[in-house]
Motif scaffolding. Structure first.
Motif, mmCIF file in Angstrom:
data_model
loop_
_atom_site.group_PDB
_atom_site.id
_atom_site.type_symbol
_atom_site.label_atom_id
_atom_site.label_comp_id
_atom_site.label_asym_id
_atom_site.label_seq_id
_atom_site.Cartn_x
_atom_site.Cartn_y
_atom_site.Cartn_z
ATOM 1 N N ASP A 447 7.816 -3.854 -0.325
ATOM 2 C CA ASP A 447 7.385 -3.041 -1.470
ATOM 3 C C ASP A 447 6.075 -3.599 -1.998
ATOM 4 O O ASP A 447 6.040 -4.681 -2.591
ATOM 5 N N LEU A 448 4.983 -2.868 -1.785
ATOM 6 C CA LEU A 448 3.665 -3.359 -2.176
ATOM 7 C C LEU A 448 3.544 -3.498 -3.683
ATOM 8 O O LEU A 448 2.927 -4.442 -4.180
ATOM 9 N N GLY A 485 4.317 -9.903 2.854
ATOM 10 C CA GLY A 485 3.655 -8.611 3.019
ATOM 11 C C GLY A 485 3.133 -8.399 4.423
ATOM 12 O O GLY A 485 3.232 -7.296 4.970
ATOM 13 N N GLU A 486 2.576 -9.436 5.028
ATOM 14 C CA GLU A 486 2.031 -9.294 6.381
ATOM 15 C C GLU A 486 3.113 -8.971 7.406
ATOM 16 O O GLU A 486 2.854 -8.270 8.394
ATOM 17 N N GLU A 493 -3.283 -0.874 6.177
ATOM 18 C CA GLU A 493 -4.066 -0.746 4.956
ATOM 19 C C GLU A 493 -3.358 -1.427 3.779
ATOM 20 O O GLU A 493 -4.011 -2.060 2.927
ATOM 21 N N LEU A 494 -2.034 -1.303 3.731
ATOM 22 C CA LEU A 494 -1.279 -1.960 2.663
ATOM 23 C C LEU A 494 -1.332 -3.470 2.818
ATOM 24 O O LEU A 494 -1.445 -4.205 1.831
ATOM 25 N N VAL A 499 -3.363 -8.794 1.112
ATOM 26 C CA VAL A 499 -4.042 -10.023 1.528
ATOM 27 C C VAL A 499 -5.295 -10.247 0.697
ATOM 28 O O VAL A 499 -5.595 -11.379 0.266
ATOM 29 N N ALA A 500 -6.030 -9.181 0.431
ATOM 30 C CA ALA A 500 -7.241 -9.310 -0.383
ATOM 31 C C ALA A 500 -6.899 -9.783 -1.792
ATOM 32 O O ALA A 500 -7.587 -10.641 -2.366
ATOM 33 N N MET A 501 -5.839 -9.235 -2.360
ATOM 34 C CA MET A 501 -5.450 -9.650 -3.714
ATOM 35 C C MET A 501 -4.986 -11.101 -3.711
ATOM 36 O O MET A 501 -5.310 -11.863 -4.640
ATOM 37 N N CYS A 502 -4.240 -11.506 -2.696
ATOM 38 C CA CYS A 502 -3.772 -12.887 -2.630
ATOM 39 C C CYS A 502 -4.939 -13.857 -2.466
ATOM 40 O O CYS A 502 -4.930 -14.953 -3.054
#
Length: 538
Positions: A447-448, A485-486, A493-494, A499-502
């Protein structure tokens, strides 16, 4: 049911009564008087945790009020009552009819109220979890409304019994009937309040807020807002590094169950009487089975200097002795074990309530990630308070009576004598993060929305960190969020978004001046849109 079944039920009832009597006897024993406030608080929590206490108190009040008002009626001037505009001035038949109507109406409404409560409890158990049932059962307004109905019913019956024919002097208790009418009107208003209260009580945000308030109260109970300098000086005691080399004897659990309370003062007195140090390896909320090793008793050597310290009786020294039968009996009185988890001062239990709500909200049957996000935010508030406050010390000391009676001037000139008596197990902030936010992460791996809320939680907790160990804990949890998440998100895309936010959160946490900056995650798509808008405007 045969005779043997009846005998077994009777035997179990007698055994349960004997166990309660033993617990009550332990409450007033000489060795446990130092923990009497905590024991009385546990007794009070048990009383208000039962659904019968407040309604029973209201029934008793109604039973006492009825003869009291009837007695006042007998000594009250009837002409004065008639001058009161809202007072009842009818005959015995009217009074009997009114009291019968009030008694029947409030009893019917009490049954309806009880039915609504049972329906709400059933829904709360399935949606929020069985551990949240206590929050509904101990809801004081619900208990008071039900108690008001039953108390009014009891009062009306007793007043109805005292109404005689009109030819008997003072046959109609006018003030008592007037009070019953007033109580009936109040009960009607309470019914409206009860419906409104239950509508708000079953809302997820309200349940989460109550659980959060409970957790914050427990945090304030254990964590101090300032550092205890005197205790830090006591913690420099030489026995802290040496006591584990002393002769040790394992401490076994007296019975199976959940550890609900450790009475510290009683354990300190016990260890001092036997000349040693008790070290506990279990914490509140842990489940232990019968004869589990839950700690050790380290006995001081006979040549230890603390054994030569004089006690309250002159020329009497503390002589170490091996644990005997009395030691184990007193130890059982120092621990409160229950067969089920109940309300206590356990922080993990309070945090676990919000965690359970979040986990159930993420289940396929409910599928409510917004509620899980609200739980993450409430847990973040509780954990940030813990990170900013002084954690409890695992070391507990016995201070001789002569030392506590010294003046402050003598205490400054001479170091206070503190004898190490008890060492407890204190969970770290990383443990609380793991059992709360970490548990939600394991269920929200796909769940993103929740994963990004957990990432934001690490950033928010970074504002409250006070040392590098807490920083490493946040970075480790952030790494686990990214890996979850990975490995579980469906679209690339999710994954890239998380990853960018982390990565941005990681750079923010590593910044030494991060606590004075604002964190705002900007995705790659949003950055491209902003750049395109700026290009068009220029």
């Amino acid at each position: 049911m045969n005779k043997n079944d009846g005998d077994s039920i009777w035997t179990r009832t007698i055994n349960a009564a004997q166990n309660r009597l033993k617990q009550f006897t332990k409450l007033w024993s000489i060795q446990t008087l130092t923990d009497l406030p905590d024991r009385l608080n546990n007794l009070w929590q048990w009383l208000i945790g039962s659904y019968w206490f407040i309604p029973t108190a209201c029934v008793i009040v109604g039973i006492l009020l009825a003869p009291l008002l009837v007695a006042i009626d007998q000594h009250f001037d009837r002409e004065t009552v008639k001058e009161i505009s809202f007072a009842f001035t009818g005959d015995d038949e009217a009074a009997r009819a009114i009291m019968t109507a009030i008694a029947g109406a409030v009893l019917g409404v009490a049954g309806t109220t009880f039915s609504i409560t049972i329906a709400v409890l059933s829904m709360a158990s399935s949606q929020f979890g069985p551990r949240l049932l206590r929050n509904f059962l101990t809801d004081t307004p619900n208990q008071f409304v039900l108690g008001a109905f039953i108390g009014t019913f009891s009062y009306s019956l007793l007043v109805l019994k005292s109404i005689h024919k009109s030819d008997v002097a003072f046959g109609v208790p006018q003030l008592a009937v007037t009070f019953a009418i007033i109580m009936a009107i109040i009960c009607a208003l309470l019914l409206v309040y009860f419906v409104q209260h239950m509508v708000h009580a079953i809302q997820a945000s309200h349940v989460i807020q109550n659980a959060s308030n409970d957790a914050i109260a427990n945090i304030y109970y254990w964590y101090n807002d300032r550092c205890d300098i005197q205790h830090q000086r006591d913690a420099e005691h030489h026995d802290i590094e040496q006591f584990q080399n002393w002769p040790a004897m394992p401490i076994y659990s007296p019975n199976s169950g959940y550890l609900q309370q450790i009475y510290l003062e009683s354990l300190i007195a016990l260890s001092q009487d036997y000349g040693g140090v008790v070290q506990m390896h279990v914490n509140l909320g842990n489940y232990v089975t019968d004869k589990n090793v839950i700690g050790y008793f380290y006995q001081r050597p006979e040549s230890h200097p603390n054994n030569q310290q004089k006690t309250a009786t002159p020329h009497l020294a503390v002589i170490p002795r091996a644990p005997d039968g009395l030691f184990w009996q007193r130890l059982a009185g120092c621990l409160r074990l229950e067969q089920r988890l109940a309300h206590s001062n356990d922080i993990a239990y309070s945090l676990g309530q919000m965690t359970e709500i979040a986990v159930r909200a993420l289940s396929p049957g409910i599928n409510d990630p917004k509620t899980a996000v609200n739980c993450v935010q409430s847990l973040t508030s509780c954990l940030s308070i813990m990170m900013r406050r002084q954690p409890p010390s695992p070391y507990h000391f016995h201070i001789p009576q002569s030392e506590t009676n010294d003046s402050s001037e003598n205490t400054i000139k001479q170091k206070r004598l503190a004898i190490l008596a008890l060492v407890t197990h204190i969970p770290k902030i990383s443990d609380f993060i793991n059992v709360s936010l970490g548990e939600i992460r394991r269920y929200a791996a796909a769940d993103l929305m929740v994963l990004k809320a957990l990432c934001q939680a690490m950033v928010n907790l970074n504002y409250a960190r006070v040392n590098s160990a807490q920083q490493q804990t946040l970075l480790h949890e952030l790494h686990l969020i990214q890996r979850a998440g990975e490995e579980n998100l469906n679209y690339q895309e999710l994954v890239d978004d998380l990853v960018a936010m982390c990565e941005q959160a990681k750079q923010f946490i590593l910044d030494n001046d991060a606590q004075h900056k604002h964190f705002n995650y900007v995705s790659e798509f949003e950055a491209d849109i902003r750049q395109a808008l700026q290009t068009q405007s220029s």
